[in-house]
Design a protein around this motif. Sequence first.
Motif, PDB file in Angstrom:
ATOM      1  N   VAL A  56      -8.073  58.663  43.408  1.00 12.12           N
ATOM      2  CA  VAL A  56      -9.096  58.774  42.360  1.00 12.12           C
ATOM      3  C   VAL A  56      -8.446  59.010  40.998  1.00 12.12           C
ATOM      4  O   VAL A  56      -8.821  58.385  39.991  1.00 12.12           O
ATOM      5  CB  VAL A  56     -10.089  59.912  42.685  1.00 12.12           C
ATOM      6  N   GLU A  57      -7.451  59.900  40.948  1.00 10.66           N
ATOM      7  CA  GLU A  57      -6.797  60.206  39.676  1.00 10.66           C
ATOM      8  C   GLU A  57      -6.048  58.987  39.137  1.00 10.66           C
ATOM      9  O   GLU A  57      -6.076  58.716  37.931  1.00 10.66           O
ATOM     10  CB  GLU A  57      -5.830  61.378  39.851  1.00 10.66           C
ATOM     11  N   LEU A  58      -5.413  58.228  40.009  1.00  5.37           N
ATOM     12  CA  LEU A  58      -4.738  57.002  39.577  1.00  5.37           C
ATOM     13  C   LEU A  58      -5.749  55.973  39.083  1.00  5.37           C
ATOM     14  O   LEU A  58      -5.494  55.250  38.111  1.00  5.37           O
ATOM     15  CB  LEU A  58      -3.913  56.427  40.731  1.00  5.37           C
ATOM     16  N   ALA A 115      -3.340  66.800  42.807  1.00  8.52           N
ATOM     17  CA  ALA A 115      -3.146  65.397  42.414  1.00  8.52           C
ATOM     18  C   ALA A 115      -2.686  65.311  40.964  1.00  8.52           C
ATOM     19  O   ALA A 115      -1.780  64.531  40.630  1.00  8.52           O
ATOM     20  CB  ALA A 115      -4.442  64.610  42.615  1.00  8.52           C
ATOM     21  N   ASN A 116      -3.294  66.116  40.105  1.00  6.96           N
ATOM     22  CA  ASN A 116      -2.881  66.138  38.698  1.00  6.96           C
ATOM     23  C   ASN A 116      -1.455  66.640  38.545  1.00  6.96           C
ATOM     24  O   ASN A 116      -0.666  66.107  37.754  1.00  6.96           O
ATOM     25  CB  ASN A 116      -3.837  67.012  37.886  1.00  6.96           C
ATOM     26  N   GLU A 117      -1.104  67.701  39.298  1.00  7.68           N
ATOM     27  CA  GLU A 117       0.251  68.238  39.234  1.00  7.68           C
ATOM     28  C   GLU A 117       1.262  67.216  39.751  1.00  7.68           C
ATOM     29  O   GLU A 117       2.375  67.097  39.219  1.00  7.68           O
ATOM     30  CB  GLU A 117       0.343  69.532  40.041  1.00  7.68           C
ATOM     31  N   LEU A 118       0.882  66.492  40.798  1.00  4.37           N
ATOM     32  CA  LEU A 118       1.767  65.480  41.357  1.00  4.37           C
ATOM     33  C   LEU A 118       2.065  64.385  40.334  1.00  4.37           C
ATOM     34  O   LEU A 118       3.232  64.051  40.073  1.00  4.37           O
ATOM     35  CB  LEU A 118       1.137  64.878  42.612  1.00  4.37           C
ATOM     36  N   ILE A 119       1.015  63.830  39.749  1.00  9.59           N
ATOM     37  CA  ILE A 119       1.212  62.734  38.789  1.00  9.59           C
ATOM     38  C   ILE A 119       1.939  63.230  37.550  1.00  9.59           C
ATOM     39  O   ILE A 119       2.800  62.539  36.986  1.00  9.59           O
ATOM     40  CB  ILE A 119      -0.146  62.095  38.442  1.00  9.59           C
ATOM     41  N   GLN A 125       5.414  61.741  36.160  1.00 10.35           N
ATOM     42  CA  GLN A 125       5.537  61.296  34.776  1.00 10.35           C
ATOM     43  C   GLN A 125       6.695  61.977  34.051  1.00 10.35           C
ATOM     44  O   GLN A 125       7.355  61.379  33.210  1.00 10.35           O
ATOM     45  CB  GLN A 125       4.229  61.542  34.025  1.00 10.35           C
ATOM     46  N   LYS A 126       6.940  63.243  34.391  1.00  9.67           N
ATOM     47  CA  LYS A 126       8.043  63.971  33.777  1.00  9.67           C
ATOM     48  C   LYS A 126       9.391  63.550  34.355  1.00  9.67           C
ATOM     49  O   LYS A 126      10.444  63.887  33.801  1.00  9.67           O
ATOM     50  CB  LYS A 126       7.866  65.479  33.989  1.00  9.67           C
TER      51      LYS A 126
END
Length: 335
Positions: free
Chosen positions: A53-55, A256-260, A264-265
Amino acid sequence: MFELSSYNTIALLSISTLLWTFWNMWPSKKWDPRGQHCYVTGGSSGLGLAVAVELTKRGADVSIVARNKERLASALADMEKFRQGSNQVLKCYSYSLTDAEGSSAALEAASQDHGGKQPDAVFLCAGASRPGFFVEEEGDSLRKGMDDSYFVQAYSALAYTKRVVRDKARGKIVFISSLLGYMSMIGYSTYAPGKHALRGLAETLRSELYLYNCSVHIMFPGNIDSPGFVEENRVKPKITLELESTSKPVSPEVLANELIRGVQKGDFHIAPDLLANIFRSSTIGATPHHNILLDGLYATIGWIGLPFWRRDVDSAVLKHRKDHDEYLKAKGFYT
């Protein structure tokens, strides 16, 4: 002269460390999922669905894979609510991923729907845990534990690596381990070994896949507020439930937000909270640092605090010895 040179060396090292730290706090270019084909295993529920969903929200083309067709259809409907454009490709595929053939076939099906091109990134969220006492396990249950915690991701990583190398394309592999990939405790004899193995695989592939321009990441979350967590609590030993009673499960959306964000970092090990960072820094070995100063602080906290934590865990287990003996008697283990 020696004393002055020593001070100059220390000062130079300190300045270099600070510059390196600040430089790495702001990467020059973040990975952007928009327009990328992202492949998510275990995408029908829990963390996998939250990642999908986040993607989707971020404009990626998303393929999800799981076994249950009904849950897949429901998950795809949830993703459609967050579609960012008519050209965004959202698909679901029903395959079992605990064998190499199914994992390869699932990846091939998703690739064919994108002109035969392999996904730009794979998020390997599939997995399951069935806690219990090691003394009650059998050969088949030990193997199933490895299937559900290690091979369910390793087979997909293998199929993806072969495509990346064959097609000479960039790639990205994101594994999901667990806080139990840094340590373990009573009740997780069929689960933690696979999560430790995933760390070993990720460490190896991070080095090896430099050959093929494919990056590797791995996350170590604690308990996740998901259907899988509810199911494992149904069979979890009483002592394990007691030890985890102070740990509040985290929502899949937050993780999910922490994963992405970690991907990204450019983080290799993605530790989504303070406790995971303390274990990460305390067991870092040759794993790349995130921030030398912060990692040193986390490691110091772990060096002081973790022995007390382990002492409390061991004490709780010992107090449970009589109850456990009665449990085994009731189960007929001794006869």
